[in-house]
Write a protein that holds these residues in place. Structure first.
Motif, short mmCIF file in Angstrom:
data_model
loop_
_atom_site.label_atom_id
_atom_site.label_comp_id
_atom_site.label_asym_id
_atom_site.label_seq_id
_atom_site.Cartn_x
_atom_site.Cartn_y
_atom_site.Cartn_z
N UNK A 77 0.83 -1.21 0.00
CA UNK A 77 0.00 0.00 0.00
C UNK A 77 0.85 1.25 0.00
N UNK A 78 1.98 1.23 0.71
CA UNK A 78 2.89 2.37 0.70
C UNK A 78 3.43 2.65 -0.70
N UNK A 79 3.62 1.60 -1.50
CA UNK A 79 4.11 1.76 -2.86
C UNK A 79 3.06 2.35 -3.79
N UNK A 80 1.78 2.24 -3.42
CA UNK A 80 0.70 2.64 -4.32
C UNK A 80 -0.06 3.88 -3.88
N UNK A 81 -0.09 4.15 -2.57
CA UNK A 81 -0.98 5.20 -2.05
C UNK A 81 -0.14 6.28 -1.35
N UNK A 82 -0.14 7.51 -1.84
CA UNK A 82 0.54 8.60 -1.13
C UNK A 82 -0.25 9.04 0.09
N UNK A 83 0.45 9.51 1.10
CA UNK A 83 -0.17 10.00 2.33
C UNK A 83 0.40 11.37 2.67
N UNK A 84 -0.45 12.34 2.88
CA UNK A 84 -0.05 13.68 3.28
C UNK A 84 -0.42 13.87 4.74
N UNK A 85 0.54 14.28 5.56
CA UNK A 85 0.33 14.47 6.99
C UNK A 85 0.53 15.94 7.33
N UNK A 86 -0.56 16.71 7.54
CA UNK A 86 -0.42 18.14 7.83
C UNK A 86 0.21 18.43 9.18
N UNK A 87 0.31 17.43 10.08
CA UNK A 87 0.89 17.65 11.40
C UNK A 87 2.41 17.65 11.38
N UNK A 88 3.01 17.13 10.32
CA UNK A 88 4.47 17.10 10.23
C UNK A 88 4.99 18.35 9.52
N UNK A 89 6.23 18.70 9.84
CA UNK A 89 6.81 19.89 9.25
C UNK A 89 6.93 19.76 7.73
N UNK A 90 7.34 18.59 7.27
CA UNK A 90 7.50 18.39 5.83
C UNK A 90 6.24 17.82 5.17
N UNK A 91 5.13 17.76 5.92
CA UNK A 91 3.85 17.24 5.41
C UNK A 91 3.97 15.82 4.86
N UNK A 92 4.95 15.07 5.37
CA UNK A 92 5.22 13.71 4.92
C UNK A 92 5.64 13.67 3.44
N UNK A 93 6.36 14.70 3.02
CA UNK A 93 6.89 14.75 1.65
C UNK A 93 8.07 13.80 1.54
N UNK A 94 7.95 12.81 0.67
CA UNK A 94 9.02 11.86 0.39
C UNK A 94 9.23 11.85 -1.13
N UNK A 95 10.19 12.64 -1.57
CA UNK A 95 10.33 12.92 -3.00
C UNK A 95 10.42 11.67 -3.87
N UNK A 96 11.34 10.73 -3.61
CA UNK A 96 11.40 9.56 -4.51
C UNK A 96 10.14 8.72 -4.48
N UNK A 97 9.57 8.52 -3.29
CA UNK A 97 8.37 7.69 -3.19
C UNK A 97 7.17 8.40 -3.80
N UNK A 98 7.03 9.69 -3.56
CA UNK A 98 5.90 10.43 -4.13
C UNK A 98 5.98 10.49 -5.65
N UNK A 99 7.18 10.56 -6.20
CA UNK A 99 7.32 10.50 -7.65
C UNK A 99 6.92 9.12 -8.18
N UNK A 100 7.28 8.09 -7.45
CA UNK A 100 6.86 6.75 -7.84
C UNK A 100 5.34 6.60 -7.76
N UNK A 101 4.72 7.29 -6.78
CA UNK A 101 3.26 7.24 -6.66
C UNK A 101 2.58 7.76 -7.91
N UNK A 102 3.18 8.74 -8.58
CA UNK A 102 2.59 9.27 -9.81
C UNK A 102 2.54 8.21 -10.91
#
Length: 589
Positions: free
Chosen positions: A346-371
């Motif tokens: 599921x982590x490989x397929x579904x992006x998660x945005x967390x507004x409580x974290x400073x970086x909003x759970x931004x993970x550049x390589x994984x988020x690009x793979x999510x696209x």
């Protein structure tokens, strides 16, 4: 705890029923179940069915003929779902190994429930929270809209999947009514036993009244055996009225609170712990945010440290928090190990945005793979893979086009962003995660319904009783444990509010959207076929539990204690016994 008690008992009953059905198939006339009653179920139908094609009659055949019967009977064709579980049950292994096949299917059922729970709690709900934060919604509005949708996603998608086919519509009725009884008795009773408290009077009465109206409206549709598009739109509109009522009551309460505390500005936040309409919701949000910030600041490195792209990718795909792992008991660790493969997928397929974290759970390589992965998963999984083989003009596969577009978008995002700073359009990943997790939940719910339908055929049980037991328990057990945990942490009001607020949403949207989808497919009004006594036992038990709560709680001055909790648990056990006796023909009209 309660699931572990009820499930083994029910499995024993199922197994004994299967053995009994195997020994009685030669003695029962066609169309009559092993208990002597007609094997019809509560169906949502749009056309008459030929009784000679009923797939339920497969158990009346000899073991050697069942595979051929399933393959040659149109009624046994499962249009929805990736797997035809009837073929699996009767054709995969020799007839002598059918019990082994059923055992493997039950294990697969638990895996599907894990997928439902993980998708909803780890991906669907966080992305809904991020969307509500981006829209700057208040806690009250977010709680009765996005939060209710997140918590009720498995129930709603399961009901929609069940309503989409005539075979399994009774399962949706059983699941929604059964979950309602389970939550209002077992869950509410457990909360009262764990943490006796005084319930907020106005929100409690408001929720119970709206739920009684929803149940009565559903009862009328089942009683009249038909419903129209206008009635269903009004049925869905009832929830809009509920949301408006919640907003107005919260506004009135806050206005009264501000007028009373106008002279004491410094303690304006203290009454939140004793709020009636806001209850403990805002306290929990504030407490969770503070704890999260303190937790992150405690483990933040003293010196700046920048991870490489490969390190970010590997850490993003690790679902285990080492600090939490050391604190948790061994039972939690075993369950976590079992869930890890599903979480990684599921982590490989579904992006998660967390507004409580400073970086909003931004993970550049994984988020690009999510696209790349997320759109492809949507195409392959949506409508049980209906579009997986679709070709544009009969030549170019749709999934390949989506894959190429995803590669193009991923390359652009990767080249125009950095590892440390999320882009301005990062909140759009929450919308993408919401869509993908909804598709995954819908697919898993469709598989659960198909699998339970197969179990009903093999064990000669109605879809209604499977819905009010296994499907209702599977969808509600997570809410049970989470509400009990919330109560133990000192927020019993929030837990009891979740008991009633969520099931209103599930009932109205589960039945409402299911009927709307069926109407769009068939272009006609929905017709209900009543199974008879079991349906009325369900509706009557749920209505009785609500009426008793509506009368007894005010008489107890809105104080929920252990005595009331024990009463609710006994009520559920009695209901379950009566429902099963009715199913097995021991109680009849």
């Amino acid at each position: 705890m309660y699931f572990s008690v009820f499930l083994p008992l029910f499995v024993v009953v199922l197994c004994s029923q299967w053995v009994t059905s195997g020994s009685q198939v030669l003695r029962n006339p066609p169309g009559v179940g092993p208990t002597g009653r007609s094997s019809t179920t509560t169906l949502l139908t749009t056309m008459p069915k030929n009784s000679n094609d009923e797939c339920d009659l497969v158990m009346n055949r000899s073991a050697a003929d069942r595979c051929a019967f399933v393959k040659n009977t149109p009624d046994c064709d499962m249009e929805d779902g990736f797997i035809n579980y009837l073929d699996v049950a009767f054709c995969l292994l020799p007839p002598s190994l059918t019990p082994l096949t059923i055992a493997l299917c039950i294990i697969w059922l638990f895996v599907l429930f894990f997928i439902l729970g993980l998708s909803a709690s780890k991906f669907f709900c966080p992305n809904l929270s991020a969307i509500s934060s981006s829209l700057h919604l208040t806690h009250n509005v977010a709680g009765v809209t996005f939060l209710a949708l997140g918590n009720g996603a498995p129930d709603i998608f399961s009901a929609m999947a069940a309503f989409s086919r005539p075979h399994t519509a009774g399962m949706a009725v059983g699941a929604l009514f059964g979950a309602g009884i389970f939550v209002t008795t077992v869950v509410a009773g457990s909360v009262a036993m764990v943490k006796p408290f005084a319930v907020a009077s106005r929100p409690f009465l408001r929720d119970v009244i709206f739920y009684m109206v929803a149940v009565f409206w559903t009862f009328l549709m089942l009683y009249r055996r038909t419903t129209t598009l206008a009635e269903i739109l009004g049925y869905l509109g009832l929830y809009i009225v509920y949301v408006v009522t919640v907003i107005i009551s919260a506004y009135i309460y806050n206005r009264q609170k501000n007028s009373l505390n106008a002279s004491v500005q410094n303690v304006s936040h203290e009454p939140e712990f004793h709020s009636s309409d806001s209850s403990d919701d805002e306290v929990s949000y504030l407490a969770a945010g503070t704890i999260q910030q303190e937790y992150e600041s405690e483990y933040r490195p003293l010196l700046p440290y920048s991870e490489s792209t490969s390190q970010i990718l590997l850490s993003s795909l690790n679902p285990v928090d080492s600090r939490k792992w050391r604190r948790k008991p061994w039972s939690w660790r075993v369950l976590k190990v079992l869930k890890m493969p599903l979480e990684v997928l599921l982590l490989l397929c579904v992006p998660v945005v967390d507004p409580d974290k400073e970086d909003k759970n931004w993970r550049r390589p994984l988020n690009c793979f999510h696209l790349i992965s997320a759109p492809v998963v949507c195409v392959l999984v949506f409508q049980s893979g209906e579009y997986g083989d679709y070709k544009i003009q009969g030549q170019f596969p749709l999934w390949l086009l989506i894959l190429l577009l995803g590669l193009f978008m991923a390359a652009i995002v990767f080249c125009t962003t950095t590892n440390d700073c999320p882009p301005k359009y990062h909140p759009l990943f929450a919308l993408l995660g919401f869509v993908v997790s909804a598709v995954v939940i819908s697919a898993a719910a469709s598989e659960v319904v198909s699998l339970l339908h197969m179990l009903g055929v093999v064990l000669t049980l109605s879809n209604t009783v499977l819905g009010l037991t296994l499907l209702a328990w599977g969808n509600s057990i997570g809410d049970c444990f989470s509400d009990i945990t919330i109560a133990r942490q000192g927020y019993p009001r929030m837990a009891i509010s979740a008991c009633f607020g969520g099931i209103i949403f599930n009932m109205l949207f589960g039945v409402g959207l299911g009927c709307v989808v069926q109407m769009v497919k068939t272009h006609s009004d929905v017709q209900f076929e009543s199974e008879g006594l079991l349906t009325w036992v369900l509706a009557g038990s749920l209505g009785l539990s609500l009426v008793l709560s509506f009368i007894m709680v005010p008489l107890r001055h809105f104080h929920l204690g252990r005595t009331y909790g024990i009463f609710l648990l006994i009520f559920y056990v009695v209901f379950l016994v009566i429902a099963l006796l009715t199913e097995f023909g021991k109680i009849h009209t």
